[in-house]
Design an enzyme around this catalytic site. Structure first.
Site: not given
Length: 425
Positions: A83, A261, A277, A375
Site C-alpha cells: 500500500e 485497519k 502468522d 496515497h
C-alpha cells in the site's frame, strides 16, 4: 474441451512440472511463466518445503521505516507492504513521537491458550470441578510433551475451565495456559492438547472434539503509549481534531474498523517482514476490539493536563523469534537482524509501537490534508511505471499528473506517448 482440476499426485511433481501444468491450464505465455517461476530472494527449495503445490514466488516491497525510538532505543523497522504511503507515514509519525524515550511499549507474559472442548459429559459443572481438582496431574502430564521449553523456563503454567452453552448442549472448555517464551507457540500448544485430551476425557466421561490453540491471545497483550507536543503534529487545532477522530471511532463501529485497519497497516507490515502468522494476529486483534460486545478502536487519543497529545494502544500479539517460517525464510532472518531483536517480547513491543505511530499518521492525514494526498503521489508513480515509463521519466509523468489533477492510467499513457514524440512533459 472442459478443464479438469483433478490432478492426482500434483504435489509429488517437481516445481517445474507443476508450473508447466498450470501454464497450460491458464494459457500463460513464456514471459508470464518466467515471471512466476522467479523466486527472487527465496530459494526455490525453501519455498517448496514451506507449503504444498508451489509453482513460483511473489515478491512484495521490503522497506525500512526510519526515526523510530521505542523504550529509549532507536530502531530501523523492516516493513513489507504494497500500500502506498504507509512506510513514509510511519516514519513521519515516528519522528513526531521521538521526544524522550519515544514510544513506550510493554508486552506481558508470552502465554498462549490451548483449548480442549469436551462434549457429551454428564453433570458438566461437576466435571469441570473434577478437572480443576486434577490440575497438577494434568500440568505434569502436559510437561512431558514440552520438555524443551520447560527446560528453558517456560511450558504449561495453569488450567482454566468453563462450561459454555451450545446447540449441542453444555460444552466443557478446558484452557491450558502455556508460556511459549520466544516462540509463536502453535506447534507446542497443539502437541500438548492433543496428548492430554485422553486424560481429560477419562476425568469427564465425555469426548474431546477440538484440541487446538486459540488465536484469541488474551494472555499475550501488548500496551504502547506516546506523548507529543501538538506543534509536532501541526498545532493545537490538528491535535484536537485527532482526538475528535478518536472519539468518532469509539462511537461508530464502521469508523472503528477503518481506524483499526490503519493500526494493522503497521503491525502486519512488520509481521510480514519477519514471517509471522499475520492471519492469527489479525484475527486476535479484531476479536479483542470486540471484547465488550461492540467493535471498538484498539487505540485512543487524548489531550493531557499540560496540553500534550497522548495516545495509547492495547493489542494481543502472538509472535515469535524462534521456530516456524521466522527461522526458515532468509529475508525474515535479515529483518530480525536489522531490528536487532532477540526475544518475542521485544518484537511484540516494536510491532505495537509501529501500530500506534501508523494510527497517528493516518488520523493526522485524515483531519488535515486528507488521506489521499500521500496515497495519490505514490499511485501516480505506479501508474507511470505501468504505462511504460522508466528512470527519471517516472517522476516527471507523476508530477505532471498531480499538477493537472488527472491521476489515471490513460493520462499517464498519453503523457508517455507525448514524450516519445519529443514533446515536453
Amino acid at each position: 474441451m472442459e478443464k479438469n482440476s483433478r490432478i492426482p499426485g500434483f504435489y509429488k511433481l517437481p516445481v517445474e512440472e507443476r508450473l508447466k501444468i498450470v501454464a497450460e491450464w491458464a494459457g500463460l505465455d513464456e514471459g508470464e511463466v518466467s515471471i512466476l517461476g522467479n523466486f527472487g530472494n527465496l530459494p526455490r527449495e525453501i519455498a517448496d518445503s514451506m507449503v504444498e503445490n508451489v509453482i513460483g514466488g511473489m515478491t512484495y516491497p521490503f522497506a525500512v521505516a526510519v526515526n523510530f525510538r521505542i523504550n529509549g532505543k532507536d530502531y530501523l523497522v523492516p516493513m513489507v507492504i504494497e500500500e502506498p504511503s504507509v512506510v513514509a507515514a510511519a516514519s513521519n509519525a515516528a519522528r513526531m513521537l521521538r521526544d524522550g524515550d519515544g514510544i513506550k511499549s510493554v508486552a506481558g507474559p508470552q502465554e498462549m491458550i490451548g483449548q480442549i472442548h469436551i462434549v457429551g459429559a454428564r453433570a458438566p459443572y461437576y466435571k469441570a470441578m473434577k478437572i480443576l481438582e486434577s490440575k497438577q496431574e494434568i500440568l505434569d502430564e502436559a510437561k512431558k510433551y514440552s520438555e524443551t521449553i520447560v527446560k528453558l523456563g517456560g511450558g504449561p503454567k495453569d488450567i482454566e475451565v468453563r462450561v459454555v452453552d451450545s446447540r449441542m448442549g453444555p460444552i466443557i472448555t478446558v484452557h491450558i495456559i502455556v508460556d511459549v517464551l520466544d516462540a509463536m507457540g502453535a506447534n507446542t500448544i497443539n502437541t500438548i492438547v492433543e496428548n492430554i485430551a485422553p486424560m481429560i476425557e477419562k476425568i469427564t466421561g465425555g469426548e474431546a472434539r477440538l484440541r487446538i490453540l486459540s488465536n484469541y491471545a488474551t494472555r499475550r497483550i501488548v500496551r504502547a503509549w506516546a506523548r507529543t507536543n501538538p506543534d509536532n503534529v501541526g498545532g493545537r487545532e490538528i491535535a484536537e481534531r485527532i482526538v475528535e477522530a478518536s472519539i468518532i471511532a469509539e462511537a461508530d463501529p464502521y469508523r472503528a474498523v477503518t481506524h483499526n485497519k490503519g493500526i494493522m497497516n503497521g503491525v502486519i507490515a512488520v509481521a510480514l517482514a519477519t514471517a509471522q502468522d499475520h492471519r492469527a494476529i489479525e484475527a486476535g486483534a479484531h476479536a479483542y476490539a470486540s471484547r465488550t460486545g461492540v467493535y471498538k478502536p484498539l487505540s485512543t487519543w487524548e489531550i493531557d493536563e499540560e496540553g500534550y497529545l497522548v495516545g495509547s494502544l492495547e493489542i494481543p500479539l502472538q509472535v515469535g523469534t524462534v521456530g516456524g517460517a521466522t527461522r526458515v525464510h532468509p529475508v525474515a532472518k535479515i529483518a530480525l537482524k536489522i531490528l536487532g531483536v532477540k526475544t518475542a517480547k521485544e518484537l511484540a513491543e516494536i510491532m505495537a509501537a509501529v501500530g500506534l505511530a501508523q494510527n497517528l499518521a493516518a488520523l493526522r492525514a485524515l483531519v488535515s490534508e486528507g488521506i489521499q494526498k500521500g496515497h495519490m503521489r505514490l499511485h501516480a508513480r505506479n501508474l507511470a511505471i505501468t504505462a511504460g515509463a522508466t528512470g527519471e521519466l517516472v517522476e516527471k509523468i507523476a508530477e505532471r499528473m498531480i499538477k493537472d489533477g488527472k491521476i489515471t492510467y490513460e493520462y499517464a499513457r498519453q503523457l508517455l506517448e507525448a514524450y516519445l514524440r519529443g514533446e515536453k512533459v
